[in-house]
Enzyme design. Structure first.
Site, PDB file in Angstrom:
ATOM      1  N   HIS A   1       0.816  -1.216   0.000  1.00 28.32           N
ATOM      2  CA  HIS A   1       0.000   0.000   0.000  1.00 28.32           C
ATOM      3  C   HIS A   1       0.849   1.264   0.000  1.00 28.32           C
ATOM      4  O   HIS A   1       0.378   2.324  -0.399  1.00 28.32           O
ATOM      5  CB  HIS A   1      -1.042  -0.012   1.137  1.00 28.32           C
ATOM      6  CG  HIS A   1      -0.556   0.341   2.501  1.00 28.32           C
ATOM      7  ND1 HIS A   1      -0.183  -0.602   3.439  1.00 28.32           N
ATOM      8  CD2 HIS A   1      -0.383   1.537   3.105  1.00 28.32           C
ATOM      9  CE1 HIS A   1       0.173   0.000   4.561  1.00 28.32           C
ATOM     10  NE2 HIS A   1       0.069   1.313   4.389  1.00 28.32           N
TER      11      HIS A   1
ATOM     12  N   ASN B   1     -15.777   7.434   6.549  1.00 26.17           N
ATOM     13  CA  ASN B   1     -14.485   6.949   6.997  1.00 26.17           C
ATOM     14  C   ASN B   1     -14.011   7.741   8.218  1.00 26.17           C
ATOM     15  O   ASN B   1     -13.560   7.177   9.212  1.00 26.17           O
ATOM     16  CB  ASN B   1     -13.485   7.075   5.840  1.00 26.17           C
ATOM     17  CG  ASN B   1     -12.185   6.372   6.141  1.00 26.17           C
ATOM     18  OD1 ASN B   1     -12.191   5.243   6.615  1.00 26.17           O
ATOM     19  ND2 ASN B   1     -11.077   7.050   5.902  1.00 26.17           N
TER      20      ASN B   1
ATOM     21  N   GLY C   1       2.347   6.125   9.495  1.00 29.72           N
ATOM     22  CA  GLY C   1       3.704   6.490   9.110  1.00 29.72           C
ATOM     23  C   GLY C   1       4.649   5.328   9.357  1.00 29.72           C
ATOM     24  O   GLY C   1       5.692   5.198   8.721  1.00 29.72           O
TER      25      GLY C   1
ATOM     26  N   SER D   1       3.865   2.406   8.527  1.00 28.95           N
ATOM     27  CA  SER D   1       3.651   1.435   7.460  1.00 28.95           C
ATOM     28  C   SER D   1       4.989   1.127   6.804  1.00 28.95           C
ATOM     29  O   SER D   1       5.740   2.038   6.466  1.00 28.95           O
ATOM     30  CB  SER D   1       2.709   2.015   6.399  1.00 28.95           C
ATOM     31  OG  SER D   1       1.387   1.968   6.846  1.00 28.95           O
TER      32      SER D   1
ATOM     33  N   ASP E   1       1.008  -7.736   2.415  1.00 29.44           N
ATOM     34  CA  ASP E   1       1.125  -6.301   2.111  1.00 29.44           C
ATOM     35  C   ASP E   1       2.594  -5.878   1.985  1.00 29.44           C
ATOM     36  O   ASP E   1       3.118  -5.161   2.833  1.00 29.44           O
ATOM     37  CB  ASP E   1       0.404  -5.498   3.200  1.00 29.44           C
ATOM     38  CG  ASP E   1       0.246  -4.027   2.808  1.00 29.44           C
ATOM     39  OD1 ASP E   1       0.807  -3.617   1.764  1.00 29.44           O
ATOM     40  OD2 ASP E   1      -0.416  -3.286   3.557  1.00 29.44           O
TER      41      ASP E   1
END
Lengths: 715, 715
Positions: free
Chosen positions: A81, A323, A648, A650, A217
């Site tokens: 992602h 969301n 962040g 990620s 991912d």
């Protein structure tokens, strides 16, 4: 428990952390040596402070998040992602890499990323507080803010004189300390390996924030530089960047209780905010936002139900509102569950009581009281500020009319002095928004949204009223309705040509426009500018005053032999903890490791649960071999740890006790949404891709033997 | 594993069960002695066959489900939901016992149940196969069925000559064996103790079938008899029934792995149905029902969206349809997950292969083949039968027109010969339905539902068509539409007075009615009667033929040293197993025991999660004392076991290894909905109230010291 160990060892100076909470600056790691050892780390804690050595010089900032070098030739591992835009940029209808995935079997096959994609290697992290604050001393409010800003900009400009460097100033402990961050800016990034989206984002929005998780991912990129070894834009002749260090992917896996450590660039946390800010966030702001967004959602859904065209036009805004509401609800739920208000209040009360007894300068307490008073002052108009904010963020036509009026004013200043968002570089973006309005706007829906927002504003006590808003919208719902009917009925700003022409008009002619919408915007603008200025003045004062609160807090922690870390601010941080499941609620336990069985269980054949046929076939064959878990006897997919992370993080590498890469961070659990304010050890978990799943996919499902060899992982 | 233990012990004759599956007849327990011992039971397995001794003579049938005597003076413990009608019957607006709960501190305070509420004590369970089948020998089809029916009725009449006895014939192994069940019928039942509904049904429909669970689903009743000790209707002078035996509630609790045993009256299972029936259920019937109900749901929801009155009128039918669809979906999901078709086919193939080698009478195989052929024949018109069934079950006005026509015909017969549902005793019920039609019917909705059903019928191949239906509804959607418009447009059967008048009319005049709806019903009736007769003929044949299949199955099991139990049929059964959680899906584990923490977590203040204030306060005080779990250090609420249960087992006592009452069964988990067809040891669990929760509630939350003393549980 950790506290006990340390006390027994007589190492009070080593200052234990609270449970596993902590996003530590690298420079703090040597002081945590005893805790790291006790937790199971087998490396040298001192080396974790060294940005120029492994493992930290292998950890990079990628596309706003995190990644790590995993080969000497510049392979970068990050999340699917995080690299999503790169994969999308290289996809064509006839070759959809998002759908199909991608394997470059040779360097020549690697695909260049979008030109603005960056990998940043942090090479400097130096305290520059004295230089940043020198000119601010003695000043207050906006002047204090501007002095800090000017000194920061000067330091950045000086630093960036070295070619290939990207520099920034990081504000630690709310204005207490400032650090100059130096980062090597790698600009030629290429796509090397990506699993199909149905693996990389398996479960997508439905599983987002959820556990158990079954996403692969991850994506592999490679950084390139010019033949001179210096950062350069994409060029066919560029050569792979020789990373000064890289992480070795482990051949072993993890199990519950194993020590793990993570390095990355967490974005923003609020854990050291004052108790009154916790109380406002939990007691008012989050419920108010949930309620306010709920009202807008209900209006859009109602209008969408009556008019399918409106439903399409507002689909994106509706999705955004839902969301946000979900996030706010999750944060609220978590903070209530963790008793956030009372816990923070109790802590602050204890701190202030200690402070009154301690020998800190009297100015400290005075500054704290001044900061509290300033926050209370801001709170006095919080309802109004929320609603006035919505007038310009939740409308489309009115918002753009205000943007056009503001831009005309800003254009009268030198470009550097213009408000951010209204500089020359922003004008193309504004023009784009003026053009695409047609696809985002329905006068009927906007009138109802605006009427709802302003009616609630009208009900506020007089002290919260703003004369310009009262004049522009009237003081009663009836007046408001008349005004809105007239403005939306007569304005020509809904025509694209009119909007684009207004972009070219001078400020005086725009301010005097006879278009009802531009008139309305012109009436509101002075008030919004005045409120903005008040806010900036307050922010400047808080920048000056908050350090007293932080200094007290740090001293109080130190008095108890405890360490403290600055709130996250997108700078490099380390956290350590262990692999751990949790119990989300009575009677339910989440295992810390998931397996491929879950992929099959979730598979429906329809996105986002459309596992690719080669993956399902490989699972059915069951040939997991050396990547299988020795106890579970099957292939693992993701795992959970209690590492302290936030947005962040990620793509952050997760290391085992020997510093080998065992996981790639990619998400948190739903119960941890509130961790940006409060770390609750019962519920805060981070979600990682198991590197054994990566190896199995690369060996047996979408094979990339060359890459495995380069990463020293050949079976 | 159990098999291994038994083989090692050389006890092949003791015939181990498959995993923990099994709803055993009491008479089978002595043969399972070795397994019971191995599983941890410390009592005498032989005593479990004795209906006249404890524990079985303490287990009773209550309100269609199960309960148990828990004191010498006739206290009966069962589920709150089993006694729901009793509590409701005693509630008044000013004294709502459902909401408030109820505690009788003295016998005089106990409240009489609704007069039709019964507690049945099974006193006889005798094999009478020879007498039931004697007259059927040599017959086939309907005649076979009628002979069995007549013999059964004679046996029941003979048995019920003894006053206070209720008798019935239970068909075991699908017509292989018949048992005469004798039950003492206690008719004066009184309400003694009920927790508030917000405890007894905490979570209600939302938590129904779900785990983790937090319901205190229990109620205490007392059975009374006349002063002569004989069953009697309610009378103030009646005295408590001196139960011949009662169960002792344990003072210890349970933990994962503990042996447990359950006795009760499971309703219906289909586990010994043929492989072709499994294939039809999973491959066609369940998906077809899910689809068919989905279509009706969509129509009702669409019309309800357009017309709020229709939404109200059809709310009950819609809720019923959704509930059924959810059950069908759950059953389908579970059977697919357990690979039900293939597993049963494999088992049957192996059984038939063995049968061909074994020395069973040739007639056995011939009967099995004949039964298979008969089932295949029924399958040939399954689509039509489903749709024709819906014509009369999913319409309101047409259904009642058909009922009225049918009733007129049945009235021409002696009452005993009338079809069940059309006897004199049923006429009041039919009249009630004719009256309340107005609240259940909208011509617009019914026309759309009927059109949808009949259009699908029209699309079926010619072989499935029924001449009367074709004539009545036309052969094309256009003809159908014309007919429905005419019938619903002109009928006066929508008027209550017309309907009630029709109830008094003679068959010939009704058949010749000029009302379009009564005409339509008259046209359809001969076909439905003919199809009903065909079905009964087939059922009679299957009653004759299935015993061959069961005999083969029993012999095949025996050849492998395995025991077999008859499918559930509302007779007294025993099962044994252990306390066990399970993993519903990858990464998630369900703990086997829940605690009061979950009540607080689920509490929203709104039903069904509106825990009463006294309960929340008691939890907050945390004074659990001797009812707390020694390891969890808190109060437990419910627990899970792998006991084999189905509908009807509600209120079944759960006993520990020493035969003491540790739990009260009240539900199954969602993953076990399919267990009526297939017991999957990975997912089949039963949900029980922990007796420690009952004791804590009775001691500290809604105290009933007198009852605790009577149950020998004084703290």
């Amino acid at each position: 428990m950790r506290l006990c160990l340390v006390l027994l060892g007589g190492l009070i100076a080593a200052t234990p952390a609270l449970a596993d909470e902590g996003m530590w600056m690298p420079s703090q790691m040597p002081a945590l040596a005893a805790q790291l050892k006790a937790a199971g780390y087998t490396g040298q804690p001192g080396s974790l402070a060294n940005l120029a050595g492994p493992p930290l010089n292998a950890v990079v900032k990628v596309g706003g998040s995190t990644g790590a070098f995993v080969s000497a030739d510049g392979l970068v591992l990050t999340n699917h992602h995080v690299a999503y835009g790169v994969i999308q940029y290289n996809s064509r209808p006839e070759r959809n890499l998002l759908r199909e995935g991608f394997v470059a079997h040779a360097r020549a096959d690697e695909l260049p990323a979008n030109p603005d994609y960056r990998v940043l290697v942090t090479t400097g992290f130096d305290r520059v507080s004295e230089r940043v604050l020198a000119a601010a001393k003695g000043k207050t409010g906006r002047a204090y803010f501007d002095a800090v800003d000017a000194a920061s900009k000067a330091l950045v400009a000086e630093c960036e004189r070295e070619p290939g460097m990207r520099c920034s100033i990081a504000n630690m402990y709310y204005g207490s300390d400032f650090y100059l961050i130096r980062q090597l800016e790698l600009r030629d990034i290429r796509l090397v390996y990506a699993p199909p989206e149905a693996i990389g984002r398996y479960g997508d929005d439905i599983d987002n924030f959820m556990w158990p998780r079954h996403s692969g991912d991850f994506t592999v990129l490679r950084a390139y530089v010019g033949k001179d070894g210096k950062p350069a834009a994409y060029w066919a002749d560029n050569v792979p960047y020789r990373a000064p260090a890289h992480l070795q992917i482990a051949r072993d896996g993890v199990k519950a209780g194993d020590f793990v450590m993570l390095a990355g660039y967490p974005g923003t946390t609020y854990r050291h905010r004052m108790a009154s800010e916790f109380a406002e966030q939990i007691g008012w702001r989050l419920p108010a936002q949930v309620d306010a967004l709920g009202r807008l959602i209900a209006i859009i859904e109602d209008e969408g139900g009556k008019d399918p065209a409106a439903a399409v036009t507002y689909a994106s805004q509706l999705a955004g509102l839902k969301n946000s509401r979900k996030r706010f609800q999750g944060e609220l739920e978590g903070l209530v569950r963790s008793d956030g208000i009372a816990a923070r209040k109790q802590q602050e009360d204890a701190m202030l009581a200690w402070l009154d007894r301690a020998a800190l300068p009297a100015a400290t307490r005075a500054d704290i009281d001044a900061a509290q008073a300033l926050l209370a002052q801001a709170s006095a108009t919080r309802e109004r500020d929320l609603l006035i904010g919505q007038v310009s963020t939740q409308t489309q036509l009115l918002r753009l009319a205000m943007v056009v009026q503001r831009l005309a004013i800003e254009r009268g200043k030198p470009d550097q002095a213009r408000e951010s968002g209204y500089q020359q570089r922003d004008e193309a973006l504004i023009e784009g928004q003026l053009k695409q309005l047609q696809r985002r706007y329905s006068p009927v829906v906007e009138q109802r949204l605006l009427a709802d927002i302003v009616q609630r504003y009208q009900q506020l006590p007089a002290a919260q009223h703003v004369p310009e808003f009262d004049a522009a919208f009237g003081r009663t719902p009836e007046e408001l309705q008349q005004i809105l009917t007239r403005v939306y009925g007569s304005t020509r700003f809904g025509d694209e040509a009119v909007r684009l022409a207004s972009l070219k008009a001078e400020a005086p002619s725009l301010a005097a426009s006879d278009d009802a919408m531009l008139q309305l915007a012109a009436k509101l603008l002075p008030a919004t500018l005045r409120l903005e200025d008040e806010r900036k003045r307050r922010d400047g004062e808080l920048l000056r005053l908050r350090p007293a609160y932080m200094a007290a807090q740090i001293a109080w922690y130190r008095s108890q032999g405890r360490s403290i870390y600055p709130d996250a601010n997108s700078t490099l941080r380390l956290s350590y903890g262990k692999v751990a499941g949790f119990s989300p609620r009575d009677g339910v336990d989440y295992a810390p490791v998931t397996t491929v069985a879950g992929i099959v269980q979730k598979h429906t054949g329809k996105a986002p649960f459309d596992a690719p046929a080669p993956l399902l076939a490989a699972i059915a064959r069951g040939e997991f071999g050396h990547t299988a878990d020795p106890v579970l006897k099957t292939q693992t997919v993701d795992f959970l740890s209690n590492l302290d992370t936030t947005g962040g993080n990620s793509g952050s590498p997760v290391l085992n006790a020997r510093g080998q890469l065992v996981g790639l961070n990619f998400d948190s659990n739903w119960e941890a949404v509130s961790a940006s304010w409060k770390f609750d050890p019962r519920y805060k978990r981070a979600v990682h891709v198991d590197m054994r799943y990566l190896r199995w996919l690369m060996e047996k499902v979408y094979p990339a033997p060359e890459l495995l060899q380069e990463m020293n992982l050949s079976p």
